[in-house]
Design a protein around this motif. Structure first.
Motif, PDB file in Angstrom:
ATOM      1  N   THR A  45       6.205 -43.881  30.969  1.00 45.90           N
ATOM      2  CA  THR A  45       5.030 -43.534  30.156  1.00 45.90           C
ATOM      3  C   THR A  45       5.280 -43.832  28.682  1.00 45.90           C
ATOM      4  OG1 THR A  45       5.800 -41.248  30.067  1.00 45.90           O
ATOM      5  CG2 THR A  45       4.143 -41.772  31.733  1.00 45.90           C
ATOM      6  N   ALA A  65      -5.474 -44.820  24.197  1.00 43.96           N
ATOM      7  CA  ALA A  65      -5.569 -43.843  25.284  1.00 43.96           C
ATOM      8  C   ALA A  65      -6.371 -44.415  26.449  1.00 43.96           C
ATOM      9  CB  ALA A  65      -6.201 -42.548  24.779  1.00 43.96           C
ATOM     10  N   ILE A  70      -5.289 -42.383  29.769  1.00 41.95           N
ATOM     11  CA  ILE A  70      -4.982 -40.991  29.457  1.00 41.95           C
ATOM     12  C   ILE A  70      -5.989 -40.488  28.430  1.00 41.95           C
ATOM     13  CG2 ILE A  70      -2.519 -41.182  29.988  1.00 41.95           C
ATOM     14  CD1 ILE A  70      -1.950 -41.458  26.991  1.00 41.95           C
ATOM     15  N   ASP A  71      -6.069 -39.178  28.269  1.00 45.33           N
ATOM     16  CA  ASP A  71      -6.978 -38.664  27.243  1.00 45.33           C
ATOM     17  C   ASP A  71      -6.257 -38.613  25.900  1.00 45.33           C
ATOM     18  OD1 ASP A  71      -5.617 -36.104  27.027  1.00 45.33           O
ATOM     19  OD2 ASP A  71      -6.638 -35.513  28.868  1.00 45.33           O
ATOM     20  N   SER A  73      -5.673 -36.169  23.838  1.00 42.17           N
ATOM     21  CA  SER A  73      -4.717 -35.079  23.614  1.00 42.17           C
ATOM     22  C   SER A  73      -3.369 -35.406  24.258  1.00 42.17           C
ATOM     23  CB  SER A  73      -5.263 -33.749  24.131  1.00 42.17           C
ATOM     24  OG  SER A  73      -5.457 -33.788  25.531  1.00 42.17           O
ATOM     25  N   THR A  74      -3.391 -36.059  25.430  1.00 47.76           N
ATOM     26  CA  THR A  74      -2.147 -36.494  26.072  1.00 47.76           C
ATOM     27  C   THR A  74      -1.470 -37.557  25.223  1.00 47.76           C
ATOM     28  OG1 THR A  74      -3.042 -35.986  28.255  1.00 47.76           O
ATOM     29  CG2 THR A  74      -1.151 -37.502  28.176  1.00 47.76           C
ATOM     30  N   ARG A  77       0.237 -35.888  22.297  1.00 47.76           N
ATOM     31  CA  ARG A  77       1.466 -35.234  22.757  1.00 47.76           C
ATOM     32  C   ARG A  77       2.583 -36.243  23.004  1.00 47.76           C
ATOM     33  NH1 ARG A  77      -1.438 -32.387  25.995  1.00 47.76           N
ATOM     34  NH2 ARG A  77      -0.965 -33.579  27.861  1.00 47.76           N
ATOM     35  N   ASN A  78       2.226 -37.401  23.558  1.00 49.25           N
ATOM     36  CA  ASN A  78       3.229 -38.430  23.866  1.00 49.25           C
ATOM     37  C   ASN A  78       3.717 -39.170  22.623  1.00 49.25           C
ATOM     38  OD1 ASN A  78       3.222 -37.855  26.611  1.00 49.25           O
ATOM     39  ND2 ASN A  78       1.666 -39.385  27.074  1.00 49.25           N
TER      40      ASN A  78
END
Length: 180
Positions: A45, A65, A70-71, A73-74, A77-78
């Protein structure tokens, strides 16, 4: 429809569920790529995210994203551990938009990522062969397209659970693009 647990074949459900098969396959593939990336201290990822940033065509974090599936917010975070590791920085890109960009260390890391990814990809490709690899990509694309069609339609009411012919995905022929 059945209303009795004893009438449900749960083994059949597990063997034929597209979601279960996709999740099992994704988990196996992730482990395969992670083994190749482990020496770089990254997981798939993170490597995909760095590669998407390196590609450079995204005009926003939302586009990155969306590309990665992915969204936002993910994504946020990443990005944090990659920034903490000094592989990316954030650049103000006019107005309120902030884009992640690779640092010099990040650029070097992406070259190493590509080499590790290529080894992992070549191993799978050798086992599948060119036709098998293309067939896998085409079938995954067809499955994604089918889900997109279903997402674009209202969910059926329980009494209306049918499969209208107009929403069926046509099988891919060899001239269609499997990357969609």
């Amino acid at each position: 429809m059945t209303s009795n647990l004893d009438e449900i074949d749960f083994l059949h459900m597990g063997r034929t569920c597209f979601g279960h098969a996709a999740r099992r396959t994704a988990n196996l593939l992730t482990r395969h790529y992670n083994r190749h990336l482990a020496g770089l201290g990254l997981e798939l990822t993170q490597a995909q995210l760095l590669a998407a940033i390196a590609e450079g065509s995204a005009g926003s974090a939302a586009e990155i994203a969306r590309f990665l599936g992915i969204d936002r917010s993910t994504l946020a975070r990443n990005l944090k551990p990659l920034e903490k590791a000094g592989l990316i920085t954030r650049r103000q890109d006019g107005g309120r938009r902030v884009l992640p960009v690779l640092t010099a260390d990040g650029e070097r890391k992406v070259i190493e990522i590509h080499q590790a990814w290529q080894r992992a990809q070549d191993e799978l490709g050798a086992l599948l062969g060119p036709d098998g690899a293309e067939a896998v990509r085409a079938h995954m694309s067809a499955l994604r397209k089918a889900v997109h069609v279903l997402e674009d339609h209202k969910p059926p009411r329980p009494a209306d659970v049918t499969s209208p012919a107009e929403t069926r995905i046509q099988p891919l022929n060899s001239s269609q693009d499997p990357s969609s």
